[in-house]
Write an enzyme that holds these catalytic residues in place. Structure first.
Site, short mmCIF file in Angstrom:
data_model
loop_
_atom_site.label_atom_id
_atom_site.label_comp_id
_atom_site.label_asym_id
_atom_site.label_seq_id
_atom_site.Cartn_x
_atom_site.Cartn_y
_atom_site.Cartn_z
N LYS A 1 0.82 -1.21 0.00
CA LYS A 1 0.00 0.00 0.00
C LYS A 1 0.85 1.26 0.00
O LYS A 1 0.55 2.23 -0.71
CB LYS A 1 -0.94 -0.04 1.21
CG LYS A 1 -2.02 -1.10 1.09
CD LYS A 1 -2.76 -1.35 2.39
CE LYS A 1 -3.76 -2.49 2.22
NZ LYS A 1 -4.46 -2.85 3.47
N ASP B 1 -10.97 2.77 4.56
CA ASP B 1 -11.35 1.36 4.46
C ASP B 1 -12.83 1.20 4.18
O ASP B 1 -13.29 0.16 3.71
CB ASP B 1 -10.99 0.62 5.75
CG ASP B 1 -9.71 -0.20 5.62
OD1 ASP B 1 -9.36 -0.57 4.48
OD2 ASP B 1 -9.09 -0.48 6.65
N GLN C 1 -4.44 -1.59 9.73
CA GLN C 1 -4.31 -2.89 9.08
C GLN C 1 -4.80 -4.01 10.01
O GLN C 1 -4.39 -4.09 11.17
CB GLN C 1 -2.85 -3.14 8.70
CG GLN C 1 -2.61 -4.42 7.94
CD GLN C 1 -3.28 -4.43 6.58
OE1 GLN C 1 -3.20 -3.48 5.83
NE2 GLN C 1 -3.96 -5.52 6.27
#
Length: 287
Positions: free
Chosen positions: A54, A121, A98
């Site tokens: 990412k 997200d 994460q």
């Protein structure tokens, strides 16, 4: 019949290039580049790889990234305090924590602690609620990536019968909402579903997201179906496999995503789209 591959790697490259051009245009208007803060808790090897990918993608398209690596011994209040600082940081447009998190940390509390306008997200109840209502918002990255794959491959969704295997808050449930809004008729299957092969066999579109390697058999899939394999499973020999028995299903489906190189790259591309969207939403002159 041999299914045509849906190349998520190639499509994701196009998305990232589009984000890069939009970031450059944004900076040309005198606005700052979007900023993404990524929090990784602990030393989970898979999480380390995902975060690295990412951050590399951010660098490729001109998105500023801020990496926060904290020990798995961090307390929940301390993690929430870090998130609160990032919520108030004007250089940060998006916050990603994460997963998975250590057992002593409540992931729902962490999600709730993120400012919904920075929830790239797309997991915050506010953003899921907007998705439920069909309103614009930050959408969960993997379902958003799946929808982009289907659209860019020219695969019609309206009127199709879709079966989703898995009911997680990360993929299964928001995927059902995405497809419902696109005009599909939805069946969501899970561990208590009876006659699962029969239900899969009725589907024009199958989305497998249950975390079981090569679970979906070729004999289950209707000839000419579209099969989207969200699963990424590490086998004993170190290789990767999806939730679909790829070689068998490929002989029956019309379209199929490979693993790796299918949905995975699209999740990262969608994260970058969400980060840019979050920055644009936060502009003083945005409407």
């Amino acid at each position: 019949m041999t299914a045509q591959l849906i190349d998520g790697k190639q499509i994701s490259q196009h998305i990232i290039e589009q984000v890069k051009l939009r970031v450059e245009a944004r900076r040309g208007r005198g606005k700052p580049a979007p900023g993404l803060a990524v929090i990784r808790v602990g030393e989970d090897s898979a999480s380390r790889i995902y975060v690295r990918n990412k951050l590399k993608a951010c660098a490729r398209c001109g998105v500023n990234s801020f990496s926060h690596e904290v020990p798995d011994s961090i307390s929940q209040p301390d993690l929430l305090a870090l998130i609160d600082r990032l919520n108030r940081d004007p250089a940060v447009d998006g916050i990603l924590v994460q997963l998975p998190l250590p057992g002593h940390i409540n992931s729902d509390a962490v999600t709730d602690g993120i400012d919904p306008s920075k929830d790239v997200d797309g997991f915050h109840p506010y953003n899921i609620g907007r998705l439920m209502l069909g309103l614009a918002g930050l959408r969960p990255c993997t379902p958003r990536g799946v929808m982009t794959l289907l659209q860019r491959s020219g695969i019609a969704i309206d009127g199709k019968d879709a079966v989703i295997l898995g009911r997680s808050n990360i993929v299964g449930r928001p995927m059902a909402l995405e497809l419902l809004h696109a005009g599909a008729t939805i069946t969501v299957c899970h561990s208590r579903t009876r006659e699962l092969p029969k239900k899969v066999a009725s589907a024009d579109l199958v989305v497998a997201a249950l975390g079981k390697p090569r679970f979906v058999q070729g004999s289950w899939v209707k000839s000419g179906a579209v099969v989207i394999d969200v699963g990424i499973n590490r086998l004993d020999d170190g290789s990767l496999a999806g939730d679909v028995d790829f070689e068998a299903v490929r002989q029956r489906a019309a379209w199929i995503t490979p693993v790796p190189g299918g949905v995975g790259p699209m999740t990262v591309a969608s994260l970058l789209e969400n980060t840019l969207q979050a920055a644009e939403n936060r502009d003083p002159d945005s409407s």
